[in-house]
Design a protein around this motif. Sequence first.
Motif, PDB file in Angstrom:
ATOM      1  N   ASP A 262      48.009  45.376  46.655  1.00  0.00           N
ATOM      2  CA  ASP A 262      46.949  45.322  47.151  1.00  0.00           C
ATOM      3  C   ASP A 262      46.056  44.524  46.883  1.00  0.00           C
ATOM      4  OD1 ASP A 262      46.091  48.205  48.088  1.00  0.00           O
ATOM      5  OD2 ASP A 262      45.620  48.995  46.778  1.00  0.00           O
TER       6      ASP A 262
ATOM      7  N   ARG B 183      41.902  45.192  47.611  1.00  0.00           N
ATOM      8  CA  ARG B 183      40.775  46.190  47.205  1.00  0.00           C
ATOM      9  C   ARG B 183      40.495  46.145  45.155  1.00  0.00           C
ATOM     10  NH1 ARG B 183      43.765  51.276  48.372  1.00  0.00           N
ATOM     11  NH2 ARG B 183      41.790  52.452  48.406  1.00  0.00           N
ATOM     12  N   PHE B 184      40.994  45.415  45.012  1.00  0.00           N
ATOM     13  CA  PHE B 184      40.675  45.048  43.421  1.00  0.00           C
ATOM     14  C   PHE B 184      39.643  44.734  42.969  1.00  0.00           C
ATOM     15  CE2 PHE B 184      43.773  45.752  40.483  1.00  0.00           C
ATOM     16  CZ  PHE B 184      45.440  45.700  40.885  1.00  0.00           C
ATOM     17  N   THR B 185      38.433  45.156  42.146  1.00  0.00           N
ATOM     18  CA  THR B 185      37.528  44.988  41.741  1.00  0.00           C
ATOM     19  C   THR B 185      38.087  43.057  41.052  1.00  0.00           C
ATOM     20  OG1 THR B 185      37.957  46.283  39.817  1.00  0.00           O
ATOM     21  CG2 THR B 185      36.680  46.795  41.541  1.00  0.00           C
TER      22      THR B 185
ATOM     23  N   ARG C 264      37.600  40.240  39.282  1.00  0.00           N
ATOM     24  CA  ARG C 264      36.841  39.818  37.885  1.00  0.00           C
ATOM     25  C   ARG C 264      37.630  38.436  37.494  1.00  0.00           C
ATOM     26  NH1 ARG C 264      35.852  44.345  36.426  1.00  0.00           N
ATOM     27  NH2 ARG C 264      37.519  43.636  33.857  1.00  0.00           N
TER      28      ARG C 264
ATOM     29  N   SER D 134      38.571  36.542  34.354  1.00  0.00           N
ATOM     30  CA  SER D 134      38.094  36.342  33.088  1.00  0.00           C
ATOM     31  C   SER D 134      38.282  35.641  32.843  1.00  0.00           C
ATOM     32  CB  SER D 134      40.328  36.458  32.675  1.00  0.00           C
ATOM     33  OG  SER D 134      41.202  37.148  32.768  1.00  0.00           O
TER      34      SER D 134
ATOM     35  N   ILE E 203      38.021  35.760  29.381  1.00  0.00           N
ATOM     36  CA  ILE E 203      38.133  35.399  28.167  1.00  0.00           C
ATOM     37  C   ILE E 203      39.568  34.870  28.391  1.00  0.00           C
ATOM     38  CG2 ILE E 203      38.952  36.515  25.663  1.00  0.00           C
ATOM     39  CD1 ILE E 203      36.988  38.126  26.448  1.00  0.00           C
TER      40      ILE E 203
ATOM     41  N   ALA F 284      46.952  41.040  27.548  1.00  0.00           N
ATOM     42  CA  ALA F 284      45.983  40.119  27.368  1.00  0.00           C
ATOM     43  C   ALA F 284      46.363  38.743  28.768  1.00  0.00           C
ATOM     44  CB  ALA F 284      44.715  39.733  26.349  1.00  0.00           C
TER      45      ALA F 284
ATOM     46  N   ILE G 253      49.136  39.120  30.357  1.00  0.00           N
ATOM     47  CA  ILE G 253      49.661  38.949  31.252  1.00  0.00           C
ATOM     48  C   ILE G 253      48.757  38.662  32.405  1.00  0.00           C
ATOM     49  CG2 ILE G 253      50.722  40.949  32.433  1.00  0.00           C
ATOM     50  CD1 ILE G 253      53.503  40.814  30.650  1.00  0.00           C
ATOM     51  N   GLN G 254      47.945  39.891  31.708  1.00  0.00           N
ATOM     52  CA  GLN G 254      46.158  40.001  32.901  1.00  0.00           C
ATOM     53  C   GLN G 254      46.078  38.797  33.488  1.00  0.00           C
ATOM     54  OE1 GLN G 254      44.891  43.672  33.195  1.00  0.00           O
ATOM     55  NE2 GLN G 254      43.965  42.156  34.161  1.00  0.00           N
TER      56      GLN G 254
ATOM     57  N   VAL H 228      48.604  37.049  35.896  1.00  0.00           N
ATOM     58  CA  VAL H 228      48.025  37.894  37.126  1.00  0.00           C
ATOM     59  C   VAL H 228      46.708  37.440  37.324  1.00  0.00           C
ATOM     60  CG1 VAL H 228      47.887  40.549  37.714  1.00  0.00           C
ATOM     61  CG2 VAL H 228      49.860  40.167  36.501  1.00  0.00           C
ATOM     62  N   GLU H 229      45.789  37.661  36.750  1.00  0.00           N
ATOM     63  CA  GLU H 229      44.987  37.030  37.777  1.00  0.00           C
ATOM     64  C   GLU H 229      44.666  35.221  38.669  1.00  0.00           C
ATOM     65  OE1 GLU H 229      41.285  38.119  35.281  1.00  0.00           O
ATOM     66  OE2 GLU H 229      41.930  39.951  35.841  1.00  0.00           O
TER      67      GLU H 229
END
Lengths: 390, 467
Positions: free
Chosen positions: A175, A178-180, A182, A184, A186, A202, A204-205, A208-209
């Motif tokens: 998507d 459409r992602f907010t 931000r 990281s 941290i 965290a 993985i996040q 991904v970011e």
Amino acid sequence: MDRRSFIRLGAATLALGLPMPRRGRAADPGWRADRTLVLVELAGANDGLNAVVPFKDPAYYRLRPTIAIPRNQTEQLNGALGLHPSLTPLTTPWEARDMAIVLGVGYAPPTRSHARAREIWDTASDPGRALTEGWVGRTLGTRPRPDDLIADAIVLGGSDRAVTGKSMRSLYLRDPGRFTSRSSRITPADVAADNPALKHIAKIQHEVERAAQRLAVIQSRAPHLGARFPHSDFGRQMEAAARLIAAGAKVPLIKASLGGFDTHSNQRRRHPPLLDELAGGLVALRAALVNTGSWDRVLVMTVSEFGRSARENRNGGTGHGTAAAHIVLGGGVKGGVYGRQPSLTDLVDGEPRHTVDFRRLYATAAERWWTLPDARKALGGHRPMDFLKG
Amino acid sequence: MRRVFPFLAAALAPLAIVAAPAAAMSFEEARHLASRTGFAPSLADVLRLQEMTPERAVDWLLANAPATAVTTPPGWTKTTPRLRPPAGATSAQRRAFWIARREEGLSLRAWWYAEMARTPSPLTERMTLFWHNHFASSLHKVKSPRLMYRQNLLLRGNALGNFRDLVHAISKDPAMLLYLDSTANRAGAPDRTFARALLGRFTLGPGHFTERDVKEAARAFTGWGVDPDTGEFHFRVGRHDKSLKTVLWESGHLNGDEVINIVLEKDQVAIHITGKMWRAFVSETPEAFEIRRIAALFEDSNYDIKALLRALLTSKHFWDRRNRGRLVKSPAELIAGALRQFGAATPPGRMLRDTGEALGQDIFAPPGAEGWPGGTRWITANTLLLRQLLLRRMTLPIRPAGTPRVRVAMPRADLDRWMQAIPARRRRPETIAALLLPVRPVNPQAASADPARYVLGLLLDPAYQLK
């Protein structure tokens, strides 16, 4: 690129566990890693029979008294086949001779379970066996990759099973836009060192970011595409693919997905908008890549779980079927019709027999497009088809 | 100080009679208990528990966990179709048969998610999910939604009952026997798959029995089977091997029920089950001494599952402050939690199946006999993105008329309305965060952000994936 962005890119690359792109010429891996396959998954099982209409076959009209597309509504391609009116935009690549239609794609024995069929297509397994690794992992994943690949695969939509594999490195971009988003603030190292579960997520996040940021950076360097993409999830996926490729990103596989094709009822109302979206997205992708001079290194191929039943049902829809027509386009494609239209009178269990095993599409991509030698061995020995130039 | 008291009270539980009465819980503690024993708890759920001491709250949860579902099952569950199409069926009839079964499978998933979303006792559903994973069998192999439904009722009926009864019942469950290919176990050709499952993952766990035990036990279960037409369990005495057998050092002319009872006499059973429940409810790192203590309690209670759960939920490891947010929500828990928390309508079965599959857990269809591995393996780059996409799609603001139609089939919940339902004095960023997340968010947001957007930010935080 300047040194600072190179370092930033390097940091992102290291965070992703990918090797740094080398300055200067990448080592030759022995296959065409500079070429991209865009796999467009038509999730739910597209009705190929109404997409590419055999308007000369009386059986077609007999089996589908209410939902068959009348001959004069089809966009005729040749003396026997016509496109569904919603696919009219595809006449552009058809006339430019860089679109091929492959008829009768499927496998036997058929399975009518979506889950099992998706597994079969994603892993290119015999219907009787169950393989776990995706077909891309089994072919491309076994060869050396050059250092300057952005990733082995980028998944923009749909499942990622086709690209699973121990050595496969895939990025996910769902998507886009459409992602907010931000970034990281941290890093995983700061996060609850004593909570392994939180640290894992965290991390993985974060990856991904970083991947999304990196892909956004690459996309922002794309030249002006000069094409209008549909305002839909699929349109956005096609635009993201166009940007990445036009920006010069090297990625052998980009996977996109368009869903909603499981038209068990009311197909006359439900199928046209989906084909609309498909055609709009594909044509915009093509236009963008032609305009930016990247069309010659791109091959687009549709895939789907199965076709739909030859006979319509009582709800103005179709059930799960077997064979279906699929579309292939790209700068390296020899336009035309391939495969054979399955007979609609000689049916097996009420369904047409397939005339082209789906693994031949993959074999064509693997051996003739990426030029991976003997890739067919990992694809049940099925031979490539002839729809690519040279 | 308040935080210390409940801690001490839990540790001193056996001395409750002489210990000083403990204070009620903090919000975080009540939330922790609610989240570990349910799906995403509502504010009301947490406040209700907060009024009680930890022990009282656990007792209350266990006392209010009925063994039946509240959601009306689909009509087809009352019919008794054949397991397979009849021998002389035409291909059209066969197709119609399997199409009907597939539709039933989809509505079965929708029914269970509806139950998870609506039940006043989410603990019942958590335990049913636990046993479904433990006694894993799959709709994909069994191919009979009716039998899977009946198994689901069996699991729920015994979920917080007696483990001995549960093992006896599941060993005669037609869906289980079909899954293990043990439908015609006969003397002379005893089936080992079922015996191995029974001695192994169902009770003792791996490494506590020999292949000989499996062989001998298999002979005890001869005669057990499932009628291929009706799908009912039957015992054919003519096929039963009546000769002498020795299983786990016990000898006799054992039948299946007797073998089960012999197995259940081993201490290892309670240790194995306690360990699994610990990992499901307490932490990923069972503490050996505690496991043994609680297992002994479990065995001494004659396998009363509530006693086991009570011991786990009142243990100091459960209440340890460092034990917040250390377990990953399974896809079923995530989906059910979101449905429950935000009051969204249950999505259609097809969507639940596809979403579940994409996230790695299609309920009624575990990937193998060992169930779903779970833990941090639920979360990959792909599944994390899909989880977040799901949450975003479920909470998209309801668009005012006139805006372009977005083809989102996922039923949406209204975050604004959800917020308004929270009493004004609690409608503060910190309280909302404390309700939705088990630990502080990884990516803190500015408190002045738009409320619905703020809530979405919490849902997209890595911490939301934990319980």
